[in-house]
Design a protein around this motif. Structure first.
Motif, PDB file in Angstrom:
ATOM      1  N   ASN A 195      -4.240  -6.329  -1.846  1.00 40.63           N
ATOM      2  CA  ASN A 195      -5.477  -5.567  -1.696  1.00 40.63           C
ATOM      3  C   ASN A 195      -5.536  -4.604  -2.880  1.00 40.63           C
ATOM      4  O   ASN A 195      -4.743  -3.680  -2.984  1.00 40.63           O
ATOM      5  CB  ASN A 195      -5.422  -4.809  -0.365  1.00 40.63           C
TER       6      ASN A 195
ATOM      7  N   ARG B  62      -3.317   5.517  -1.659  1.00 41.38           N
ATOM      8  CA  ARG B  62      -3.874   5.443  -0.294  1.00 41.38           C
ATOM      9  C   ARG B  62      -3.391   6.592   0.572  1.00 41.38           C
ATOM     10  O   ARG B  62      -4.132   7.096   1.409  1.00 41.38           O
ATOM     11  CB  ARG B  62      -3.423   4.145   0.388  1.00 41.38           C
TER      12      ARG B  62
ATOM     13  N   SER C 219      -7.522  -2.344  -3.755  1.00 37.88           N
ATOM     14  CA  SER C 219      -8.163  -1.032  -3.614  1.00 37.88           C
ATOM     15  C   SER C 219      -7.153   0.111  -3.735  1.00 37.88           C
ATOM     16  O   SER C 219      -6.014   0.000  -3.288  1.00 37.88           O
ATOM     17  CB  SER C 219      -8.853  -0.961  -2.254  1.00 37.88           C
ATOM     18  N   PHE C 220      -7.601   1.208  -4.356  1.00 39.21           N
ATOM     19  CA  PHE C 220      -6.792   2.412  -4.442  1.00 39.21           C
ATOM     20  C   PHE C 220      -7.327   3.500  -3.489  1.00 39.21           C
ATOM     21  O   PHE C 220      -6.866   4.625  -3.513  1.00 39.21           O
ATOM     22  CB  PHE C 220      -6.801   2.960  -5.882  1.00 39.21           C
ATOM     23  N   ASP C 221      -8.348   3.162  -2.700  1.00 38.11           N
ATOM     24  CA  ASP C 221      -8.975   4.178  -1.845  1.00 38.11           C
ATOM     25  C   ASP C 221      -8.025   4.696  -0.774  1.00 38.11           C
ATOM     26  O   ASP C 221      -7.172   3.969  -0.289  1.00 38.11           O
ATOM     27  CB  ASP C 221     -10.213   3.586  -1.154  1.00 38.11           C
ATOM     28  N   ARG C 222      -8.237   5.921  -0.401  1.00 40.85           N
ATOM     29  CA  ARG C 222      -7.434   6.497   0.684  1.00 40.85           C
ATOM     30  C   ARG C 222      -7.832   5.850   2.006  1.00 40.85           C
ATOM     31  O   ARG C 222      -8.944   5.353   2.153  1.00 40.85           O
ATOM     32  CB  ARG C 222      -7.674   8.005   0.755  1.00 40.85           C
ATOM     33  N   ILE C 223      -6.896   5.851   2.937  1.00 43.00           N
ATOM     34  CA  ILE C 223      -7.218   5.336   4.270  1.00 43.00           C
ATOM     35  C   ILE C 223      -7.223   6.524   5.227  1.00 43.00           C
ATOM     36  O   ILE C 223      -6.180   7.052   5.599  1.00 43.00           O
ATOM     37  CB  ILE C 223      -6.203   4.268   4.729  1.00 43.00           C
TER      38      ILE C 223
ATOM     39  N   GLU D 189      -1.071  -5.078   2.372  1.00 38.52           N
ATOM     40  CA  GLU D 189      -1.960  -3.928   2.152  1.00 38.52           C
ATOM     41  C   GLU D 189      -3.302  -4.073   2.859  1.00 38.52           C
ATOM     42  O   GLU D 189      -4.242  -3.340   2.563  1.00 38.52           O
ATOM     43  CB  GLU D 189      -2.207  -3.682   0.652  1.00 38.52           C
ATOM     44  N   LYS D 190      -3.398  -5.033   3.778  1.00 39.92           N
ATOM     45  CA  LYS D 190      -4.631  -5.202   4.531  1.00 39.92           C
ATOM     46  C   LYS D 190      -4.391  -4.817   5.982  1.00 39.92           C
ATOM     47  O   LYS D 190      -3.328  -5.100   6.538  1.00 39.92           O
ATOM     48  CB  LYS D 190      -5.107  -6.661   4.448  1.00 39.92           C
ATOM     49  N   ILE D 191      -5.381  -4.201   6.562  1.00 42.10           N
ATOM     50  CA  ILE D 191      -5.230  -3.729   7.926  1.00 42.10           C
ATOM     51  C   ILE D 191      -5.135  -4.910   8.885  1.00 42.10           C
ATOM     52  O   ILE D 191      -5.969  -5.822   8.840  1.00 42.10           O
ATOM     53  CB  ILE D 191      -6.421  -2.821   8.294  1.00 42.10           C
TER      54      ILE D 191
HETATM   55  C1  NAG Z   1      -7.804  -2.491   1.334  1.00 45.62           C
HETATM   56  O1  NAG Z   1      -7.398  -1.141   1.145  1.00 45.62           O
HETATM   57  C2  NAG Z   1      -8.422  -0.188   1.418  1.00 45.62           C
HETATM   58  C3  NAG Z   1      -7.890   1.191   1.175  1.00 45.62           C
HETATM   59  O2  NAG Z   1      -7.148   1.313   0.001  1.00 45.62           O
HETATM   60  C4  NAG Z   1      -8.877  -0.288   2.840  1.00 45.62           C
HETATM   61  O3  NAG Z   1      -9.928   0.618   3.085  1.00 45.62           O
HETATM   62  C5  NAG Z   1      -9.339  -1.692   3.142  1.00 45.62           C
HETATM   63  O4  NAG Z   1      -9.646  -1.791   4.508  1.00 45.62           O
HETATM   64  C6  NAG Z   1      -8.258  -2.684   2.781  1.00 45.62           C
HETATM   65  N1  NAG Z   1      -8.746  -4.028   2.957  1.00 45.62           N
HETATM   66  C7  NAG Z   1      -8.446  -4.755   4.039  1.00 45.62           C
HETATM   67  C8  NAG Z   1      -9.023  -6.144   4.073  1.00 45.62           C
HETATM   68  O5  NAG Z   1      -7.755  -4.356   4.939  1.00 45.62           O
END
Ligand code: NAG
Ligand code: NAG
Ligand code: NAG
Length: 448
Positions: A45, A143, A47-51, A400-402
């Motif tokens: 994944n 994150r 993305s560098f966004d915070r969760i 890195e995916k939920i």
């Molecule tokens: C990928 O990571 C971002 C945060 O960094 C998160 O918001 C996003 O849900 C993740 N993607 C999946 C498919 O889980």
């Protein structure tokens, strides 16, 4: 799963775009079917966004990380050195090349191709593996900045790796990603152990070793599939495509070519391996299934003992996250495919309605158990503890995916109490000695 496959498709196409026109060639296998030799960039994944969740604050994180992309094992390097050059010569004897599959660029690369991996490098982490670990660490830190402090402290962080060069190096590059190269030199790691009861619990499980891993009966489905109709068709198609005449390539050769295709794809981001050019997507799906069968029956849902014995690792995770002391806040273990897969099955993730067998290839085309997605190099599983108005909840990330655990199908965050209840047997009665005691041999196998 559908969505994931589609985005993978795009990623794969684009990773080759810069160097070749292969994007417009429908005959070239773009989809990822490289099984456990898939590079992490195909499934990560980016993305560098915070969760963030409203009203919730991240408290601690516990991670399992498979080492990054590596060199092959001894046996494969040997075969690569002896048999692959022979196969290459057989392929190049075909005067009709290039063709629709093996393009002139592939022929050029084949002509120059020779074995280049030394036996001394067996299983060592490669450059791509270093990068996988650096980038994974950077994204996780971005994150969860409140957990991954950019200044190292021996009390906030706990790292451990198994007794191997590839996990050691993975730990070094991961920590370089967090703290920078200079600071990473001073990180304290505990002495690695060959049979770590948490990081590689199965090395201590004699009964699993005897009844499952070393038991050919437990690999029956794979053996039958290797000799079955789908595999014969695949081998025959490739021989026809390459116009093999006197000497036909055998199943074992095809497997070797598939593995070489996977390794070279993993090692070289920008170049296409000529070994991939001989396969159609349908061929790759068959070869992937053979690999999935192996892992399913050895490391997955095939036998109860295989995933039940992961309770020490699961317990370690709960103890770490639930411990009253505030430190350490980050626990990262660098380990192997065998640990990650057993842990996924222990949690009940990626479980199909039926077992994977030699007979149900077609039916299982949309299966959840696909090692290309769940068991790539650098595969990782993270458990993040959040405190939400004094209620403890867990978030689980795989690649890195939920992902949602079976006790909480409707929400990303799962209450710790629900988890403790659902996995109660694992947490309250983890009798590793009892279940792994070799005196119970030969009971389960054949029943599953
Ligand atoms: C990928 O990571 C971002 C945060 O960094 C998160 O918001 C996003 O849900 C993740 N993607 C999946 C498919 O889980
Ligand atoms: C780091 O902490 C461990 C205990 O968690 C201790 O054994 C080790 O000596 C410490 N190392 C340093 C360099 O302080
Ligand atoms: C293994 O099983 C035998 C026979 O039931 C028992 O005597 C022994 O104590 C067990 N060992 C362990 C480590 O549980």
């Amino acid at each position: 799963m559908e969505v994931i496959s589609n985005s993978l498709f795009v990623l794969f196409v684009c990773s080759f775009l810069s160097l070749s026109q292969q994007c417009t060639n429908p005959g070239y296998p773009f989809e990822n079917h490289l099984s456990s030799k898939t590079p992490y960039r195909f499934v990560s994944n980016q993305s560098f966004d915070r969760i963030l969740y409203e009203g919730c604050i991240p408290q601690k994180i516990w991670m399992l990380v498979r080492h990054g992309t590596r060199y092959p094992e001894y046996g494969f390097i040997e075969k690569m050195t002896i048999r692959l050059p022979e196969i290459k010569d057989l392929i190049l004897q075909n005067k009709d090349l290039p063709n629709e599959y093996v393009k002139s660029r592939d022929v050029d690369v084949f002509q120059k191709w020779k074995p280049y991996v030394q036996l001394a490098d067996k299983k060592k982490l490669v450059h791509e593996g270093e990068e996988e670990m650096l980038l994974l660490a950077e994204r996780m830190q971005s994150r969860f900045p409140e957990l991954f402090d950019s200044v190292y402290s021996n009390t906030s962080y706990k790292f451990k790796y198994t007794y191997s060069q590839r996990t050691h190096k993975s730990a070094l590059y991961f920590t370089s990603g967090l703290f920078g190269r200079a600071a990473a030199k001073d990180i304290w790691f505990p002495e690695p152990s060959r049979k770590d009861p948490i990081l590689r619990f199965y090395k201590l499980c004699t009964r699993w070793e005897n009844d499952v891993k070393q038991n050919s009966a437990a690999q029956q489905e794979r053996i039958i599939f290797m000799n079955g109709a789908e595999m014969s068709k695949t081998v025959q198609e490739i021989n026809e495509r390459l116009k093999m005449k006197k000497t036909l390539l055998e199943t074992e050769d095809i497997i070797m070519m598939y593995d070489m295709c996977a390794y070279e794809t993993a090692w070289n981001k920008l170049a296409k391996s000529p070994w991939c050019s001989v396969f159609t997507v349908d061929n790759l799906k068959v070869l992937e299934y053979a690999a999935d069968l192996k892992h399913y029956w050895r490391d997955g849902y095939g036998f109860e003992l295989t995933y039940k014995q992961a309770c020490p690792a699961f317990g370690d995770m709960m103890n770490f996250l639930e411990s009253k002391s505030r430190f350490p806040r980050v626990n990262v273990y660098f380990t192997h495919s065998g640990t990650l897969l057993k842990m996924l099955a222990h949690l009940g993730l990626y479980e199909d309605d039926e077992h994977l067998t030699a007979k149900n290839f077609d039916h299982m085309l949309t299966r959840k158990w696909r090692t290309s997605l769940i068991d790539s190099f650098g595969t990782n599983l993270a458990f993040v503890l959040y405190s939400c108005d004094s209620v403890d909840k867990l978030l689980v990330l795989h690649q890195e995916k939920i992902v949602r655990l079976p006790p909480c199908p409707d929400s990303d965050l799962c209450e710790v109490d629900k988890i403790k209840e659902f996995y109660g047997e694992s947490l309250d009665s983890c009798d590793f000695q009892g279940m792994c005691n070799s005196t119970y041999t030969q009971r389960d196998v054949g029943e599953a």
